[in-house]
Enzyme design. Sequence first.
Site, short mmCIF file in Angstrom:
data_model
loop_
_atom_site.label_atom_id
_atom_site.label_comp_id
_atom_site.label_asym_id
_atom_site.label_seq_id
_atom_site.Cartn_x
_atom_site.Cartn_y
_atom_site.Cartn_z
N SER A 558 116.86 78.15 65.11
CA SER A 558 116.59 76.73 64.92
C SER A 558 115.68 76.57 63.69
O SER A 558 116.06 76.99 62.60
CB SER A 558 115.96 76.14 66.18
OG SER A 558 115.90 74.75 66.12
N HIS A 673 122.32 74.07 72.06
CA HIS A 673 121.35 74.59 71.10
C HIS A 673 120.85 75.97 71.50
O HIS A 673 120.37 76.73 70.67
CB HIS A 673 120.17 73.62 70.99
CG HIS A 673 119.26 73.92 69.85
ND1 HIS A 673 119.70 74.07 68.55
CD2 HIS A 673 117.92 74.11 69.81
CE1 HIS A 673 118.67 74.33 67.76
NE2 HIS A 673 117.58 74.37 68.49
#
Length: 698
Positions: A558, A673
């Site tokens: 991320s 995610h």
Amino acid sequence: MSRTLASLLALTLGSLPVINHAMDTSTVNTDDPYLWLEDIEGEKALDWARAQNEKSLAELEARPEFQPLFEKNLAVYDSQDRYPSPSIRGEHIYNFWRDAEHERGLWRRTTFDEYRKAEPAWEILIDLDALAEAEGENWVWAGSSCLQPGYERCLVSLSRGGADASVTREFDLPSKTFVDDGFQLPEAKGFASFMDRDTVMVSTDFGPGSMTESGYPRIAKLWRRGTPLEQAEVIHEGQASDIGVWAYQVHTPERVYPMVQVAPTFFSQKTYLFGDDGLKAIPIPADANIETIFRNQLLVSLKSDWTRDGKTWSQGALVSIDLDDLLAGEGTVQPVVLPDARSAIDGVARIRDRVLVNRMTDVRSRLTEHRLVDGQWKERDVDAPTMGQINIVSTSDDSNHWFFSYTDFLTPTSLFEAGTAEAPVRLKELPAFFNADPFEVSQHFTRSADGTRVPYFMVARKDLDLNASNPTLIWAYGGFEVSQTPNYSATIGMDWLEQGGVYVVANIRGGGEYGPAWHQAAQRENRQKSYDDFYAVAEDLIARKVTSPAHLGIRGGSGGGLLVGMLFTQRPELFNAVVCQVPLLDMWRFDKLLAGASWVEEYGDPDNPDDWAWLQNYSPYHNLDADKDYPRVFFTTSTRDDRVHPAHARKMVAKMNDMGLPNLYYENIEGGHGGAANNRQSARVQALIYTYLLHELR
């Protein structure tokens, strides 16, 4: 709330070049021939991703390391020896559980007495595998919110494939069924919370114009049972430029507080108390966080100094003030925890009679209880280990019952029950999935380019030979005030340490290890400080002869994917392996993709020429150079990640391919995610990553 063409020579610290990180910004070309890869589920883009997967998987899964690692990982993820994490709701302990027989998982509950047993008897509430099969959907559990204090009705959220967006349905606990004609919300990045049995506070996609530029709701409404969602009453309407608007309730034994929170930016918010006379703004600094409410005391953690009534409360402090007095323009601020240079608050929670504060000193946890006595806060330490990471797992609003966990790099996570005895009781613990006896943890400090003291943890064999050839992996994040703390990982132990690797966690600026100032030091145009901190850790490991560039790998996900993307483009000679997971990489378009607009305060605004003048220096996608020798980077992402767009990784790989720069790529076609939607997918991704690292760094 995350990288060769040529072999690298082992360099000593003295021979590392001095790097000038400035670049000629006039040469950056923002035209993008790979925009077609931003079509997330477009046929052409998915065909491209599958073709990349096929090449990478054919190589990695054929290596001898892969299958043994995958099988060991899956056995851990599916292990029945894991303890079920508790969530206190009234008289029950709730838990969501996945294993080999329940790939999607079970939502279940039990009593406190049963939970204390080695093998509790569970009452199954929702079998997600059965539900997914019956409905023909790829459901992934996304959580639940229940009506207090009875907990008979819940709002259950389900995600397709692990995306942030979810559908919400009302669930009746006594009958264990979804409520016909109950509260139901279509798929959106929204949130709903019961106000009472027949009223829900809801922020969701109400149709065109109802979402912010960041993809979150900008309108909060009251939705009454038996009425269509379209007739819900507006509580508050934000701006399209806001990050989002959320409505929820804070429940205490004495009072219930309906709240509406508007986030103009990622690090600022305006919070309102909602009542019969409408909304009342709570006058605290915009960047302060409301942690909890205890006996009408509003507990606030400060991200900047707050001056009130002639007294200044310092950045990093936890303070309280009577909420009604504050709304009336009165009241006195009381200190709960005051900051120091080596400490940071890592979590705040409340139980019936006390407030719990989890803080770190030099990235090691300390847990304290705070009682309100005659208007002042009294502190005492909780009897808990202090050499690793503590997490407050679950608390009760209505009793003094709570759970916390402790872990460190070599100690399996233990669960402690508190509030029922004089001292916390170790109730459950994970089994040791690898033999920790040969290893030790050490903490080191080094100096960054500007002289800042930067800590890092190293996990290695006790008899480590300092011969500069040990395969070494550095993990870091460096953003959004997210701290990287000691944590037990079976996959790191089995897949890396037992294979001869050294594991390092770098506590670089941008994180929260030393409070808000540590984070703010590396925001926006100052992001280079995060990279310099990381280089200082890498160079210290090389100077100590733990490793050398030929054996040094880095990993981040991320915002940490952006970190490692910049590290390998700035200093390719320093690393020989890079794992870049669900990353941000295109900083020219990051704010146009999914939730990216919400991160402008962290990174900068590429549409502002002044910001882009320095932001482009921190855009890995724009800093690739076909004439440089880069390490062979392994990129991973997920098609169903609706937070960080998979096009960041896709476009980076496509550009590298066209430049003739070697890389590996794996895109999970579902997974959100986190990169994986179930245990098998998680086990596979980890096995792929460590197979790659072992091959590149040994």
